[in-house]
Structures are given as C-alpha cells and as structure tokens.
Design a protein around this motif. Sequence first.
Motif, PDB file in Angstrom:
ATOM      1  N   SER A  58     -12.220   3.438 -29.093  1.00  0.00           N
ATOM      2  CA  SER A  58     -11.676   3.115 -30.416  1.00  0.00           C
ATOM      3  C   SER A  58     -10.728   1.928 -30.393  1.00  0.00           C
ATOM      4  O   SER A  58     -10.709   1.119 -31.329  1.00  0.00           O
ATOM      5  CB  SER A  58     -10.971   4.346 -31.003  1.00  0.00           C
ATOM      6  N   PHE A  59      -9.939   1.777 -29.336  1.00  0.00           N
ATOM      7  CA  PHE A  59      -8.926   0.729 -29.350  1.00  0.00           C
ATOM      8  C   PHE A  59      -9.512  -0.671 -29.151  1.00  0.00           C
ATOM      9  O   PHE A  59      -8.848  -1.653 -29.462  1.00  0.00           O
ATOM     10  CB  PHE A  59      -7.806   1.007 -28.330  1.00  0.00           C
ATOM     11  N   ILE A  60     -10.739  -0.769 -28.650  1.00  0.00           N
ATOM     12  CA  ILE A  60     -11.396  -2.084 -28.585  1.00  0.00           C
ATOM     13  C   ILE A  60     -12.368  -2.262 -29.757  1.00  0.00           C
ATOM     14  O   ILE A  60     -12.637  -3.388 -30.185  1.00  0.00           O
ATOM     15  CB  ILE A  60     -12.096  -2.290 -27.225  1.00  0.00           C
ATOM     16  N   ASP A  61     -12.882  -1.159 -30.307  1.00  0.00           N
ATOM     17  CA  ASP A  61     -13.805  -1.269 -31.444  1.00  0.00           C
ATOM     18  C   ASP A  61     -13.137  -1.868 -32.676  1.00  0.00           C
ATOM     19  O   ASP A  61     -13.821  -2.399 -33.559  1.00  0.00           O
ATOM     20  CB  ASP A  61     -14.393   0.102 -31.791  1.00  0.00           C
ATOM     21  N   ARG A  62     -11.806  -1.809 -32.754  1.00  0.00           N
ATOM     22  CA  ARG A  62     -11.106  -2.462 -33.873  1.00  0.00           C
ATOM     23  C   ARG A  62     -11.363  -3.959 -33.893  1.00  0.00           C
ATOM     24  O   ARG A  62     -11.198  -4.618 -34.915  1.00  0.00           O
ATOM     25  CB  ARG A  62      -9.602  -2.225 -33.758  1.00  0.00           C
ATOM     26  N   TYR A  63     -11.752  -4.492 -32.755  1.00  0.00           N
ATOM     27  CA  TYR A  63     -11.904  -5.947 -32.606  1.00  0.00           C
ATOM     28  C   TYR A  63     -13.352  -6.329 -32.311  1.00  0.00           C
ATOM     29  O   TYR A  63     -13.613  -7.344 -31.685  1.00  0.00           O
ATOM     30  CB  TYR A  63     -10.984  -6.451 -31.491  1.00  0.00           C
ATOM     31  N   ASN A  64     -14.298  -5.514 -32.784  1.00  0.00           N
ATOM     32  CA  ASN A  64     -15.709  -5.860 -32.560  1.00  0.00           C
ATOM     33  C   ASN A  64     -16.143  -6.923 -33.571  1.00  0.00           C
ATOM     34  O   ASN A  64     -15.329  -7.485 -34.297  1.00  0.00           O
ATOM     35  CB  ASN A  64     -16.594  -4.612 -32.614  1.00  0.00           C
ATOM     36  N   CYS A  65     -17.429  -7.205 -33.616  1.00  0.00           N
ATOM     37  CA  CYS A  65     -17.962  -8.178 -34.574  1.00  0.00           C
ATOM     38  C   CYS A  65     -18.390  -7.441 -35.841  1.00  0.00           C
ATOM     39  O   CYS A  65     -19.284  -6.585 -35.789  1.00  0.00           O
ATOM     40  CB  CYS A  65     -19.151  -8.925 -33.969  1.00  0.00           C
ATOM     41  N   ARG A  66     -17.769  -7.761 -36.937  1.00  0.00           N
ATOM     42  CA  ARG A  66     -18.099  -7.126 -38.208  1.00  0.00           C
ATOM     43  C   ARG A  66     -19.351  -7.770 -38.808  1.00  0.00           C
ATOM     44  O   ARG A  66     -19.620  -8.934 -38.596  1.00  0.00           O
ATOM     45  CB  ARG A  66     -16.900  -7.240 -39.151  1.00  0.00           C
ATOM     46  N   GLY A  67     -20.106  -6.967 -39.527  1.00  0.00           N
ATOM     47  CA  GLY A  67     -21.368  -7.448 -40.088  1.00  0.00           C
ATOM     48  C   GLY A  67     -22.551  -7.168 -39.185  1.00  0.00           C
ATOM     49  O   GLY A  67     -23.594  -7.822 -39.304  1.00  0.00           O
ATOM     50  N   GLY A  68     -22.397  -6.187 -38.281  1.00  0.00           N
ATOM     51  CA  GLY A  68     -23.470  -5.870 -37.339  1.00  0.00           C
ATOM     52  C   GLY A  68     -24.749  -5.417 -38.017  1.00  0.00           C
ATOM     53  O   GLY A  68     -25.844  -5.729 -37.542  1.00  0.00           O
ATOM     54  N   ASP A  69     -24.651  -4.704 -39.132  1.00  0.00           N
ATOM     55  CA  ASP A  69     -25.852  -4.211 -39.814  1.00  0.00           C
ATOM     56  C   ASP A  69     -26.716  -5.363 -40.314  1.00  0.00           C
ATOM     57  O   ASP A  69     -27.944  -5.343 -40.172  1.00  0.00           O
ATOM     58  CB  ASP A  69     -25.471  -3.299 -40.982  1.00  0.00           C
ATOM     59  N   ARG A  70     -26.086  -6.383 -40.879  1.00  0.00           N
ATOM     60  CA  ARG A  70     -26.876  -7.506 -41.399  1.00  0.00           C
ATOM     61  C   ARG A  70     -27.458  -8.321 -40.249  1.00  0.00           C
ATOM     62  O   ARG A  70     -28.570  -8.834 -40.360  1.00  0.00           O
ATOM     63  CB  ARG A  70     -26.025  -8.362 -42.326  1.00  0.00           C
ATOM     64  N   LEU A  71     -26.731  -8.406 -39.126  1.00  0.00           N
ATOM     65  CA  LEU A  71     -27.278  -9.096 -37.963  1.00  0.00           C
ATOM     66  C   LEU A  71     -28.478  -8.335 -37.419  1.00  0.00           C
ATOM     67  O   LEU A  71     -29.507  -8.938 -37.090  1.00  0.00           O
ATOM     68  CB  LEU A  71     -26.207  -9.247 -36.888  1.00  0.00           C
ATOM     69  N   ALA A  72     -28.373  -7.025 -37.323  1.00  0.00           N
ATOM     70  CA  ALA A  72     -29.483  -6.216 -36.820  1.00  0.00           C
ATOM     71  C   ALA A  72     -30.713  -6.371 -37.715  1.00  0.00           C
ATOM     72  O   ALA A  72     -31.847  -6.476 -37.227  1.00  0.00           O
ATOM     73  CB  ALA A  72     -29.071  -4.750 -36.731  1.00  0.00           C
ATOM     74  N   ALA A  73     -30.510  -6.386 -39.026  1.00  0.00           N
ATOM     75  CA  ALA A  73     -31.637  -6.537 -39.958  1.00  0.00           C
ATOM     76  C   ALA A  73     -32.308  -7.890 -39.776  1.00  0.00           C
ATOM     77  O   ALA A  73     -33.547  -8.002 -39.852  1.00  0.00           O
ATOM     78  CB  ALA A  73     -31.146  -6.354 -41.390  1.00  0.00           C
ATOM     79  N   LEU A  74     -31.513  -8.926 -39.533  1.00  0.00           N
ATOM     80  CA  LEU A  74     -32.082 -10.257 -39.330  1.00  0.00           C
ATOM     81  C   LEU A  74     -32.893 -10.298 -38.033  1.00  0.00           C
ATOM     82  O   LEU A  74     -34.028 -10.770 -38.003  1.00  0.00           O
ATOM     83  CB  LEU A  74     -30.952 -11.286 -39.302  1.00  0.00           C
ATOM     84  N   LEU A  75     -32.321  -9.784 -36.952  1.00  0.00           N
ATOM     85  CA  LEU A  75     -32.998  -9.829 -35.657  1.00  0.00           C
ATOM     86  C   LEU A  75     -34.286  -9.014 -35.661  1.00  0.00           C
ATOM     87  O   LEU A  75     -35.233  -9.353 -34.939  1.00  0.00           O
ATOM     88  CB  LEU A  75     -32.065  -9.326 -34.560  1.00  0.00           C
ATOM     89  N   ALA A  76     -34.334  -7.959 -36.446  1.00  0.00           N
ATOM     90  CA  ALA A  76     -35.529  -7.107 -36.489  1.00  0.00           C
ATOM     91  C   ALA A  76     -36.765  -7.865 -36.975  1.00  0.00           C
ATOM     92  O   ALA A  76     -37.892  -7.410 -36.768  1.00  0.00           O
ATOM     93  CB  ALA A  76     -35.266  -5.894 -37.379  1.00  0.00           C
ATOM     94  N   ARG A  77     -36.562  -9.025 -37.578  1.00  0.00           N
ATOM     95  CA  ARG A  77     -37.688  -9.836 -38.063  1.00  0.00           C
ATOM     96  C   ARG A  77     -38.291 -10.704 -36.963  1.00  0.00           C
ATOM     97  O   ARG A  77     -39.331 -11.329 -37.178  1.00  0.00           O
ATOM     98  CB  ARG A  77     -37.210 -10.733 -39.210  1.00  0.00           C
ATOM     99  N   TYR A  78     -37.664 -10.727 -35.772  1.00  0.00           N
ATOM    100  CA  TYR A  78     -38.098 -11.644 -34.718  1.00  0.00           C
ATOM    101  C   TYR A  78     -38.329 -10.865 -33.423  1.00  0.00           C
ATOM    102  O   TYR A  78     -37.385 -10.498 -32.718  1.00  0.00           O
ATOM    103  CB  TYR A  78     -37.056 -12.742 -34.494  1.00  0.00           C
ATOM    104  N   SER A  79     -39.582 -10.634 -33.092  1.00  0.00           N
ATOM    105  CA  SER A  79     -39.913  -9.844 -31.910  1.00  0.00           C
ATOM    106  C   SER A  79     -39.715 -10.605 -30.606  1.00  0.00           C
ATOM    107  O   SER A  79     -39.803 -10.023 -29.534  1.00  0.00           O
ATOM    108  CB  SER A  79     -41.366  -9.354 -31.995  1.00  0.00           C
ATOM    109  N   ASN A  80     -39.443 -11.902 -30.684  1.00  0.00           N
ATOM    110  CA  ASN A  80     -39.284 -12.717 -29.471  1.00  0.00           C
ATOM    111  C   ASN A  80     -37.872 -12.668 -28.905  1.00  0.00           C
ATOM    112  O   ASN A  80     -37.620 -13.228 -27.832  1.00  0.00           O
ATOM    113  CB  ASN A  80     -39.647 -14.177 -29.760  1.00  0.00           C
TER     114      ASN A  80
END
Length: 265
Positions: free
Chosen positions: A164-186
């Motif tokens: 938890s104490f490092i997750d406060r400083y993760n990269c926000r917006g992970g869901d939208r990044l995951a959705a974008l990457l899911a379009r590219y199988s390479n």
Amino acid sequence: MLIAHLSDPHLRPPGLLYQGLVDSNAMFETAIDCLNALDPAPDLVLISGDLVDEGTAAEYATAREAFARIRQPLLAIPGNHDEPGGFRACMADRMDLPSAGPMHFAAGGHGAVRIVGLDVTVPGEHHGAVDDATCRWLADALQDEPDRPTILMMHQPPFESGISFIDRYNCRGGDRLAALLARYSNVERVVCGHIHRFIQLRFGGTMLVTAPSTTTAIALRLAEDAEPASFVEPPALLLHHWKPGRGLVTHFVPIGDFPGPLPFF
C-alpha cells in the motif's frame, strides 16, 4: 535478441550514500560488472528510470561516468527522481529525446524487438499518470509498426501491487492504458521500475514485469497499514530473450558472486 533491463540505480555524487545509508554507486558498478560478464552479451540495455536520486548535475555526472562502461546501446526513461534537463543532457549521446515535454520515444534500430518508451512522470510528483495526450502518442507509435515485436517501457507501474505505501505512487490511468494495449497483440511485454521489486502479472492482453532496483528493495509488506520500509536484499537485473516463433522469455538474474558452477544435478 537479448535485452538487459536494469532499474532504479539512484546514483549519488561521489562519496555520498543513497538515503545516507547505502552505497548505490558501488552497487551499480557491480551491476555493470554482472552485465559485462553475461555470455552471450546482450544486444541492448534498458534502464527504467530513477537514474539518480536528487536530480543534481553532480549525480548525472556520476551516471555518465558509469554508463561509459556499458558497451551496448543504452535506452532509458525518466523516473520521479530524475530532473528533465539533467536527464536529457545525461542521455544526449545515447539516444534521441524530445527537447521539451514528455520524453517518449520509439526505438526500432537495435534489433528485432522495437522499444517504445512512455514518460508517465508528473512534474513535482512521485506518482505517474496516463493522460489523453499520452494515450494519443502511444496509439500512434504502436500503429506505426503494428506487427513488430514491441516492448513498452515506463517507470511507475500502472497497477496496484498490494504494497500500500508504494501503490500511492503508482501510475494512474492504468485501466485506459490496458484497454489501449489490448488492441495490439505485438506488445510482448510492458516493463517498469519504481517499485524496487520483481513482480509480474497479466496486463492489457500481455505480460507486465517490474525490474528490481540495483540498490535497495521495497519491503514486501502486504498489510494495508504496513509501515514503509526497505531492505538491502540481493539486487538483480532482468534479461529479456526474444526468438522468432517463441516470443519473449524474461529471466531474473541475481547480481553478485555465488558458489559455482557446480556439477549439474
């Protein structure tokens, strides 16, 4: 193709310790010794952020001196401890970076695997973020070569690790990044730093791994109210090995001298 992946060296001016406690410079020199002893030698070296600890000119001078020992082409992405101007100057003779704004890059000239660097740092903050402009840039970069094996490198990981104490400083917006990457199988792998531990998970239709730091490790404390802490655990690097028809295999490589080789059994 062999790609060595180091992270978070947190280099300091000569004679100063990381957090006043740990000789991060000496530990990075040992990591380079390990890198240079790999057989076969890697084709490319990646560093996923936090080259230095406080972003000073003296620290980047230390980094440049250390990087001179790395024989391979070197690609890096800034972390939350990096200072943009110092980072650009430090890496100027190694890679082409934008003169202003986010330091995204797409490097395809080092072998079969293309490396796309995504600068998710937020000025003055320790967390990262994927905003609209970042998504547009990444979509365009991936669309340029949609069939070529690609590694996406960023600093802050876009997921919750459970620490938890490092997750406060993760990269926000992970869901939208995951959705974008899911379009590219390479996209063979997303590689990150920041968390000072090796972690892997499925993300955006591919695999995501975080590289350990070449210095301290963030304590593996999974209780929600855990106190922040670090340990001087054995450091390590990652070695990504790509072969046609098989894809990318990631190896965890401890840094240091160990007993052996012993008879195979």
